[in-house]
Design a protein around this motif. Sequence first.
Motif, PDB file in Angstrom:
ATOM      1  N   LEU A  71       0.725  -1.149  -0.041  1.00 50.58           N
ATOM      2  CA  LEU A  71      -0.111  -0.119  -0.101  1.00 50.58           C
ATOM      3  C   LEU A  71       0.867   1.254  -0.111  1.00 50.58           C
ATOM      4  CD1 LEU A  71      -3.080  -0.838   2.465  1.00 50.58           C
ATOM      5  CD2 LEU A  71      -2.996  -0.739   0.133  1.00 50.58           C
ATOM      6  N   MET A  72       1.925   1.434   0.602  1.00 47.69           N
ATOM      7  CA  MET A  72       2.849   2.435   0.882  1.00 47.69           C
ATOM      8  C   MET A  72       3.444   2.491  -0.454  1.00 47.69           C
ATOM      9  SD  MET A  72       4.584   1.771   4.609  1.00 47.69           S
ATOM     10  CE  MET A  72       5.757   2.993   4.336  1.00 47.69           C
ATOM     11  N   PHE A  73       3.866   1.300  -1.168  1.00 41.67           N
ATOM     12  CA  PHE A  73       4.453   1.661  -2.416  1.00 41.67           C
ATOM     13  C   PHE A  73       3.591   2.020  -3.623  1.00 41.67           C
ATOM     14  CE2 PHE A  73       4.678  -0.523  -6.855  1.00 41.67           C
ATOM     15  CZ  PHE A  73       6.109   0.046  -7.318  1.00 41.67           C
ATOM     16  N   LEU A  74       2.245   1.594  -3.485  1.00 41.29           N
ATOM     17  CA  LEU A  74       1.311   2.136  -4.408  1.00 41.29           C
ATOM     18  C   LEU A  74       0.874   3.663  -4.161  1.00 41.29           C
ATOM     19  CD1 LEU A  74      -1.184  -0.848  -4.163  1.00 41.29           C
ATOM     20  CD2 LEU A  74       0.167  -0.214  -6.253  1.00 41.29           C
ATOM     21  N   MET A  75       0.932   4.261  -2.986  1.00 45.12           N
ATOM     22  CA  MET A  75       0.816   5.468  -2.553  1.00 45.12           C
ATOM     23  C   MET A  75       1.911   6.326  -3.316  1.00 45.12           C
ATOM     24  SD  MET A  75      -2.191   5.806  -1.945  1.00 45.12           S
ATOM     25  CE  MET A  75      -2.154   7.594  -1.835  1.00 45.12           C
ATOM     26  N   GLY A  76       3.292   5.818  -3.150  1.00 46.43           N
ATOM     27  CA  GLY A  76       4.474   6.410  -3.601  1.00 46.43           C
ATOM     28  C   GLY A  76       4.282   6.774  -5.157  1.00 46.43           C
ATOM     29  N   LEU A  77       3.807   5.526  -5.772  1.00 46.26           N
ATOM     30  CA  LEU A  77       3.517   5.380  -7.174  1.00 46.26           C
ATOM     31  C   LEU A  77       2.552   6.571  -7.519  1.00 46.26           C
ATOM     32  CD1 LEU A  77       4.568   3.723  -9.601  1.00 46.26           C
ATOM     33  CD2 LEU A  77       2.711   2.557  -9.514  1.00 46.26           C
ATOM     34  N   PHE A  78       1.594   6.753  -6.748  1.00 45.65           N
ATOM     35  CA  PHE A  78       0.639   7.717  -7.069  1.00 45.65           C
ATOM     36  C   PHE A  78       1.164   8.974  -7.060  1.00 45.65           C
ATOM     37  CE2 PHE A  78      -2.645  10.476  -5.346  1.00 45.65           C
ATOM     38  CZ  PHE A  78      -3.602  10.349  -6.329  1.00 45.65           C
ATOM     39  N   GLY A 112      -6.604  -2.380  -0.550  1.00 47.70           N
ATOM     40  CA  GLY A 112      -7.085  -2.167   0.910  1.00 47.70           C
ATOM     41  C   GLY A 112      -8.361  -2.695   1.152  1.00 47.70           C
ATOM     42  N   SER A 113      -9.136  -3.085   0.206  1.00 49.52           N
ATOM     43  CA  SER A 113     -10.336  -3.824   0.865  1.00 49.52           C
ATOM     44  C   SER A 113     -10.065  -5.217   1.506  1.00 49.52           C
ATOM     45  CB  SER A 113     -11.040  -4.264  -0.612  1.00 49.52           C
ATOM     46  OG  SER A 113     -11.467  -3.217  -1.288  1.00 49.52           O
ATOM     47  N   VAL A 114      -9.060  -5.868   1.445  1.00 52.83           N
ATOM     48  CA  VAL A 114      -8.567  -7.031   2.120  1.00 52.83           C
ATOM     49  C   VAL A 114      -8.152  -6.543   3.457  1.00 52.83           C
ATOM     50  CG1 VAL A 114      -7.238  -9.087   2.103  1.00 52.83           C
ATOM     51  CG2 VAL A 114      -8.070  -8.261   0.003  1.00 52.83           C
ATOM     52  N   VAL A 115      -7.341  -5.443   3.484  1.00 54.21           N
ATOM     53  CA  VAL A 115      -7.001  -4.935   4.631  1.00 54.21           C
ATOM     54  C   VAL A 115      -8.036  -4.407   5.615  1.00 54.21           C
ATOM     55  CG1 VAL A 115      -5.384  -3.218   5.778  1.00 54.21           C
ATOM     56  CG2 VAL A 115      -4.534  -4.433   3.781  1.00 54.21           C
ATOM     57  N   ALA A 116      -8.687  -3.709   4.960  1.00 52.35           N
ATOM     58  CA  ALA A 116      -9.870  -3.087   5.637  1.00 52.35           C
ATOM     59  C   ALA A 116     -10.748  -4.156   6.355  1.00 52.35           C
ATOM     60  CB  ALA A 116     -10.916  -2.224   4.793  1.00 52.35           C
ATOM     61  N   ALA A 117     -11.250  -5.076   5.501  1.00 49.16           N
ATOM     62  CA  ALA A 117     -12.012  -6.376   5.922  1.00 49.16           C
ATOM     63  C   ALA A 117     -11.262  -7.207   7.018  1.00 49.16           C
ATOM     64  CB  ALA A 117     -12.545  -7.404   4.802  1.00 49.16           C
ATOM     65  N   GLY A 118      -9.963  -7.151   7.135  1.00 47.23           N
ATOM     66  CA  GLY A 118      -9.234  -8.014   8.231  1.00 47.23           C
ATOM     67  C   GLY A 118      -9.043  -7.273   9.562  1.00 47.23           C
ATOM     68  N   LEU A 119      -9.493  -5.765   9.479  1.00 43.11           N
ATOM     69  CA  LEU A 119      -9.303  -4.816  10.552  1.00 43.11           C
ATOM     70  C   LEU A 119     -10.484  -5.094  11.632  1.00 43.11           C
ATOM     71  CD1 LEU A 119      -7.858  -1.624   8.879  1.00 43.11           C
ATOM     72  CD2 LEU A 119      -6.558  -3.329  10.430  1.00 43.11           C
ATOM     73  N   VAL A 120     -11.609  -5.663  11.061  1.00 45.52           N
ATOM     74  CA  VAL A 120     -12.746  -5.608  11.920  1.00 45.52           C
ATOM     75  C   VAL A 120     -13.285  -7.144  12.188  1.00 45.52           C
ATOM     76  CG1 VAL A 120     -13.361  -3.422  11.207  1.00 45.52           C
ATOM     77  CG2 VAL A 120     -14.214  -5.287   9.861  1.00 45.52           C
ATOM     78  N   ALA A 121     -14.416  -7.302  12.621  1.00 38.73           N
ATOM     79  CA  ALA A 121     -14.869  -8.318  13.016  1.00 38.73           C
ATOM     80  C   ALA A 121     -15.708  -8.989  11.701  1.00 38.73           C
ATOM     81  CB  ALA A 121     -16.057  -8.492  14.248  1.00 38.73           C
ATOM     82  N   LEU A 166      -1.879  15.293  -1.724  1.00 38.53           N
ATOM     83  CA  LEU A 166      -2.815  14.315  -0.937  1.00 38.53           C
ATOM     84  C   LEU A 166      -2.195  12.892  -0.869  1.00 38.53           C
ATOM     85  CD1 LEU A 166      -6.220  15.422  -2.645  1.00 38.53           C
ATOM     86  CD2 LEU A 166      -5.593  15.635  -0.086  1.00 38.53           C
ATOM     87  N   GLY A 167      -1.570  12.705  -2.056  1.00 34.72           N
ATOM     88  CA  GLY A 167      -0.984  11.125  -2.016  1.00 34.72           C
ATOM     89  C   GLY A 167      -0.004  11.205  -1.080  1.00 34.72           C
ATOM     90  N   ILE A 168       0.732  12.107  -0.644  1.00 38.63           N
ATOM     91  CA  ILE A 168       1.992  12.067   0.370  1.00 38.63           C
ATOM     92  C   ILE A 168       1.038  11.869   1.713  1.00 38.63           C
ATOM     93  CG2 ILE A 168       3.667  13.294   1.709  1.00 38.63           C
ATOM     94  CD1 ILE A 168       4.131  14.534  -0.979  1.00 38.63           C
ATOM     95  N   ALA A 169      -0.066  12.536   1.629  1.00 39.94           N
ATOM     96  CA  ALA A 169      -0.715  12.408   3.254  1.00 39.94           C
ATOM     97  C   ALA A 169      -1.408  11.117   3.461  1.00 39.94           C
ATOM     98  CB  ALA A 169      -1.953  13.418   3.147  1.00 39.94           C
ATOM     99  N   GLY A 170      -1.595  10.445   2.106  1.00 40.84           N
ATOM    100  CA  GLY A 170      -2.230   9.128   2.094  1.00 40.84           C
ATOM    101  C   GLY A 170      -0.993   8.166   2.715  1.00 40.84           C
ATOM    102  N   LEU A 171       0.053   8.400   1.998  1.00 32.06           N
ATOM    103  CA  LEU A 171       1.437   7.523   2.165  1.00 32.06           C
ATOM    104  C   LEU A 171       1.754   7.441   3.484  1.00 32.06           C
ATOM    105  CD1 LEU A 171       3.941   5.774   1.411  1.00 32.06           C
ATOM    106  CD2 LEU A 171       4.848   8.058   0.545  1.00 32.06           C
ATOM    107  N   LEU A 172       1.722   8.561   4.225  1.00 23.99           N
ATOM    108  CA  LEU A 172       2.195   8.671   5.700  1.00 23.99           C
ATOM    109  C   LEU A 172       1.225   8.232   6.709  1.00 23.99           C
ATOM    110  CD1 LEU A 172       3.510  12.856   5.763  1.00 23.99           C
ATOM    111  CD2 LEU A 172       4.673  10.208   5.865  1.00 23.99           C
ATOM    112  N   GLY A 173      -0.074   8.282   6.398  1.00 19.47           N
ATOM    113  CA  GLY A 173      -1.180   7.710   6.981  1.00 19.47           C
ATOM    114  C   GLY A 173      -0.913   6.256   7.126  1.00 19.47           C
ATOM    115  N   VAL A 174      -0.729   5.814   6.005  1.00 19.97           N
ATOM    116  CA  VAL A 174      -0.884   4.282   5.750  1.00 19.97           C
ATOM    117  C   VAL A 174       0.596   3.912   6.756  1.00 19.97           C
ATOM    118  CG1 VAL A 174      -0.367   2.330   4.283  1.00 19.97           C
ATOM    119  CG2 VAL A 174      -1.800   4.071   3.627  1.00 19.97           C
ATOM    120  N   ALA A 175       1.661   4.587   6.491  1.00 18.24           N
ATOM    121  CA  ALA A 175       2.930   4.174   7.372  1.00 18.24           C
ATOM    122  C   ALA A 175       2.634   4.233   8.876  1.00 18.24           C
ATOM    123  CB  ALA A 175       3.902   5.208   6.920  1.00 18.24           C
ATOM    124  N   ARG A 176       1.844   5.203   9.166  1.00 22.75           N
ATOM    125  CA  ARG A 176       1.781   5.279  10.654  1.00 22.75           C
ATOM    126  C   ARG A 176       0.466   4.522  11.308  1.00 22.75           C
ATOM    127  NH1 ARG A 176       3.635   8.977  14.129  1.00 22.75           N
ATOM    128  NH2 ARG A 176       2.533   9.403  16.038  1.00 22.75           N
TER     129      ARG A 176
END
Length: 403
Positions: A71-78, A112-121, A166-176
Motif C-alpha cells: 500500500l505504501m509503494f502504491l501511494m508512492g507510485l501515485f 485496501g479492501s482486504v486490509v480493511a476487511a481484516g481490521l474488523v470483526a 494528498l498522496g503524500i498524506a495518504g502515504l504517511l497515514g498508511v505508514a503510521r
Amino acid sequence: MPLALLALAIGAFGIGTTEFVIMGVLPEVAGDFGVSIPTAGLLVSGYALGVVLGAPLLTVLGTRVSRKKMLMFLMGLFVVGNTLSALAPSFGVLLAGRIVASLAHGAFFGIGSVVAAGLVAPEKKASAISLMFTGLTVANVVGVPLGTYIGQAAGWRVTFAAVAVLGIAGLLGVARLVPETGRPESATVRTEFAAFRNAQVWIAMAMTVLGFGGVFAAVTYITPMMTEVAGYSAGAVTWLLVLFGAGMFLGNLVGGRFADRALMPMLFTALGALSLTLLVFTATAHDKVLAAITLTLVGALGFATVPPLQKWVLDQASAAPTLASAANIGAFNLGNALAAWLGGVVISAGFGYTSPNWVGALLTGSALLLSLLAAYLDRRSRSTARVVTGSTPAESAPVPARH
C-alpha cells in the motif's frame, strides 16, 4: 472502526480526485498543449486502461511483500504519477503521468479492501470496506469541484500538484496507522490465480461490470443531458455533480451497513431500484427539479452496490482474495468504459441525449439477473456440501461426553 481505515480513506480520496478532476480541467489542458478535446480525452481513457491493466499486474507483484508495504509503494507510485503530470512539458508526458498514477488505483482499492476487511470483526467487513470507499465518494463531493475550481483559477498544474500532496498524506497515514501484518503465508502467484477457478468470482466481476457500468452510461453524458434536455446552464453542472457525489456518499454508507446484515438482499434491492431509476430518468430528465432528484438517486443506488459487490468477491475468493479484489476494481473501470461507449453509440444513432439512461437500465437489469444466478448457485453449492458430508444440524451437534 480502526483509525487505519482513515488512512485508507485519505488515499482513496486522492485517487478519486485525480481520476475524475481531469474532466473538469480538460479544456484548459487541451488549450495549453494545442490539442483537440477528443485528443485530450485520451487522458481519461488512458487512465481507465491503466487501472484495468495495473490492478492484476501490481497485485501479483505485491504477493512477495506485506500488504502494508505494498500500500505504501502504491501511494508512492501515485505521488510520482501526479507530480509528473504537474510538471509535464508535453501532452505525451502528461499522458504518461496519468497512466503511472492509474497503475496504483486498482491495486490500492483491491489490497485496501482486504486490509480493511481484516481490521474488523466478520460481521462488520462490508461496513469497513464502505468506509474506505467513503474517500472516493467524498472526492466527488469536495475534491473534484475544488480541484476543478483551482485548475480554472490557478492552472491545471496546481491541481495535480495538490493531488500529489494528498498522496503524500495518504502515504504517511498508511505508514503510521495501518498495522504491519507480515506477508500472508498463502499469498503466492499460484494461489492468487487459483481463486479464478471459482465460477462465482467471474460472475461477481460480470455483475460489477454491468451493475456500476449502468451508472456511467448515464453520467458520462450528464452535461448535454442536463443542459440540452433539462434546461440547466453549463455553470450549474458542477453543482449537479456535487449532488451526484452526495448521493454516492450516502449510498456507499447505507450499502455497507445493510450488506453486513443481508448481503444478497441488499444487492438485489440496490440493483433493482437502480435499474428502475435509470429507466425513469429518461422521462424525469425533461424537468429541472425531477432531473436533479433522479441524478442524486442514481449516485446513491449506484454506490450502494459497491460494498456488497466487493464483499461478495472477497467471500468467493476467501482463500486468496487479494488478486480477485483488485481485479474487481478493474472490472468497475471496464464497465465504465463499456457503458460510456454504448451510451455514445445510441446518441450517435439519433436516439437523443436521454437514451444512455435506458442503456444503463438494461445493463443494471442484466447485473440483477446475474446476482440472482449467483445466489442460486451459492445455495445449491451449500446444499450439495451438506449432502456430501452427510450432516444435518442435528447430526452435527456435539455428543455429550460420558463420565
